[in-house]
Design a protein around this motif. Structure first.
Motif: not given
Length: 75
Positions: A53-69
Motif C-alpha cells: 500500500a505504501i508503494a502504491q501511495l508513493r507511486n500515486a504521489l509521484a505521478s502528481q509530483n508529490l512526496t511523503f513529508a
C-alpha cells in the motif's frame, strides 16, 4: 474521483486494498495532498497499511509530483 462513505471526494489510488483505504480514511486521509504532511513511517503505523500500500501511495504521489513529508525533496 470517487466519493467515499464520508461524502468526501477521494483521489487515493483505485488499486489500494480495502483495509489500507479504510485505515487512511479512518485517520482522516482522503486526498493525496494530505499525505504530503505525514511521513511514510506515520502512515505505515496505521492498522491495515503495509509495504504494498505504501508503494502504491508513493507511486500515486509521484505521478502528481508529490512526496511523503520525509522524502528528501520535501525537506
Amino acid at each position: 474521483m470517487k466519493q467515499n462513505n464520508h461524502g468526501m471526494e477521494s483521489d487515493l489510488p483505485a488499486e489500494l486494498a480495502k483495509p489500507a483505504r479504510r485505515a487512511l480514511e479512518g485517520a482522516g486521509y482522503f486526498r493525496l495532498m494530505q499525505l504530503t504532511n505525514v511521513t511514510e513511517a506515520e502512515v505505515l503505523q496505521l492498522h491495515g497499511m503495509g509495504p504494498k500500500a505504501i508503494a502504491q501511495l508513493r507511486n500515486a504521489l509521484a505521478s502528481q509530483n508529490l512526496t511523503f513529508a520525509n522524502d528528501s525533496n520535501m525537506q
